[in-house]
Design a protein around this motif. Sequence first.
Motif, PDB file in Angstrom:
ATOM      1  N   LYS A  53      24.726 -35.489 -27.479  1.00 33.15           N
ATOM      2  CA  LYS A  53      24.511 -34.578 -27.998  1.00 33.15           C
ATOM      3  C   LYS A  53      25.861 -34.052 -26.550  1.00 33.15           C
ATOM      4  CE  LYS A  53      20.704 -31.753 -29.203  1.00 33.15           C
ATOM      5  NZ  LYS A  53      19.591 -30.364 -28.608  1.00 33.15           N
ATOM      6  N   SER A  54      25.786 -34.766 -25.257  1.00 36.63           N
ATOM      7  CA  SER A  54      27.696 -34.870 -24.319  1.00 36.63           C
ATOM      8  C   SER A  54      28.094 -35.484 -24.943  1.00 36.63           C
ATOM      9  CB  SER A  54      25.948 -35.061 -23.412  1.00 36.63           C
ATOM     10  OG  SER A  54      25.759 -34.048 -22.379  1.00 36.63           O
ATOM     11  N   ILE A  55      28.155 -36.607 -25.437  1.00 33.35           N
ATOM     12  CA  ILE A  55      29.152 -38.021 -25.318  1.00 33.35           C
ATOM     13  C   ILE A  55      29.677 -37.428 -27.301  1.00 33.35           C
ATOM     14  CG2 ILE A  55      29.151 -40.183 -26.783  1.00 33.35           C
ATOM     15  CD1 ILE A  55      28.453 -39.768 -24.072  1.00 33.35           C
ATOM     16  N   GLU A  56      28.487 -36.675 -28.020  1.00 30.10           N
ATOM     17  CA  GLU A  56      29.010 -36.329 -29.002  1.00 30.10           C
ATOM     18  C   GLU A  56      30.602 -35.178 -28.779  1.00 30.10           C
ATOM     19  OE1 GLU A  56      25.947 -35.433 -31.705  1.00 30.10           O
ATOM     20  OE2 GLU A  56      25.698 -37.133 -32.148  1.00 30.10           O
ATOM     21  N   GLN A  57      30.365 -34.239 -27.902  1.00 32.83           N
ATOM     22  CA  GLN A  57      30.782 -33.119 -27.598  1.00 32.83           C
ATOM     23  C   GLN A  57      32.003 -33.484 -26.610  1.00 32.83           C
ATOM     24  OE1 GLN A  57      30.617 -29.813 -28.067  1.00 32.83           O
ATOM     25  NE2 GLN A  57      32.405 -29.222 -27.171  1.00 32.83           N
ATOM     26  N   TRP A  58      31.431 -34.358 -25.999  1.00 34.00           N
ATOM     27  CA  TRP A  58      32.960 -35.248 -25.615  1.00 34.00           C
ATOM     28  C   TRP A  58      33.933 -35.823 -26.027  1.00 34.00           C
ATOM     29  CZ3 TRP A  58      29.541 -37.784 -20.762  1.00 34.00           C
ATOM     30  CH2 TRP A  58      28.821 -36.315 -20.642  1.00 34.00           C
ATOM     31  N   GLU A  59      33.714 -36.128 -27.121  1.00 36.22           N
ATOM     32  CA  GLU A  59      34.635 -36.860 -28.513  1.00 36.22           C
ATOM     33  C   GLU A  59      34.878 -35.569 -28.924  1.00 36.22           C
ATOM     34  OE1 GLU A  59      34.005 -40.821 -31.013  1.00 36.22           O
ATOM     35  OE2 GLU A  59      31.969 -38.951 -30.744  1.00 36.22           O
ATOM     36  N   LYS A  60      34.157 -34.926 -29.125  1.00 37.46           N
ATOM     37  CA  LYS A  60      35.058 -33.441 -30.056  1.00 37.46           C
ATOM     38  C   LYS A  60      36.037 -32.879 -29.161  1.00 37.46           C
ATOM     39  CE  LYS A  60      31.494 -32.829 -33.254  1.00 37.46           C
ATOM     40  NZ  LYS A  60      30.033 -31.672 -33.783  1.00 37.46           N
ATOM     41  N   ASP A  61      35.679 -32.625 -28.453  1.00 37.81           N
ATOM     42  CA  ASP A  61      36.704 -31.989 -27.447  1.00 37.81           C
ATOM     43  C   ASP A  61      37.253 -32.865 -26.770  1.00 37.81           C
ATOM     44  OD1 ASP A  61      35.355 -32.843 -24.585  1.00 37.81           O
ATOM     45  OD2 ASP A  61      34.099 -31.020 -24.396  1.00 37.81           O
ATOM     46  N   GLY A  62      38.307 -34.280 -26.202  1.00 44.40           N
ATOM     47  CA  GLY A  62      38.701 -34.953 -25.893  1.00 44.40           C
ATOM     48  C   GLY A  62      39.042 -35.041 -24.953  1.00 44.40           C
TER      49      GLY A  62
END
Length: 274
Positions: free
Chosen positions: A253-262
Amino acid sequence: MKKTKKLFGALTLTLLLGLIVGCGSSGEDKNSADSSNKGTTDIQKIKDAGVIKVGVKEDVPNFGYMNPDTNKNEGMEPDIARLIAKELTGSEDNVEFVGVTAKTRGPLLDNGELDMVIATFTITDERKETYNFTTPYYKDEVGFLVRKADKLTDTASLDGKTIGVVQSATTKEAIEKQAKELGVSFKYQELGSYPELKTALTSKRIDAFSVDKSILTGYVDDSTEILKDGFSPQEYGIATKKANTELNDKLNKSIEQWEKDGTLEKIYKKWNLD
């Protein structure tokens, strides 16, 4: 004789009662322990310890590098570890880095010395049978670092040459597959670290140093260059023990969020990675 029988009967009854009470007591202790352990999750164990133990490379500039001047771990992967530490423990300083190689990262994770490995660990179907991997946090491809003086132009021009690869990595397998497609063949020298491979290239013990291109960028100098050819896409994931599904889900979830938010993109730029 009657007294003996009575005494024997009394002793037998006492022993039976003792066993029943003893068994009941043992069961209660076990149930109590099971209840206590049941509430301790993968993430809770890390929070209770107040620190995460992360395996990182120390010889890969831009990815994972031990800076001898500051004695600190630098690179994209230590930065990701610090973000994880902040999410799990409240502070990015609560991370203990352990230097690993392609050969040692698996065993150190297996024996419990590490909570996770963030060390250019390529995701493969075979490795997924042994470890949990997050969604990829970086994608790359295999390439070659060669001496400019040799005037090599592409993969085919390395036909018959000696290729240096690091032990226990997937690089050799990827090169062999590419060689078959091109109808060429190579000789190999396997060494323990990237600095050793660079030294072997400089001293002409090998004709090319092969690994993922972004790793090679940390070893380019005035006398070397990376060939334009690239093959066998590589995806890096954070590895955890197979049983630690809760931790893997959280990291995903963290990796996916960091990918989305830049967030990941900012880290790439910080370390000159595409």
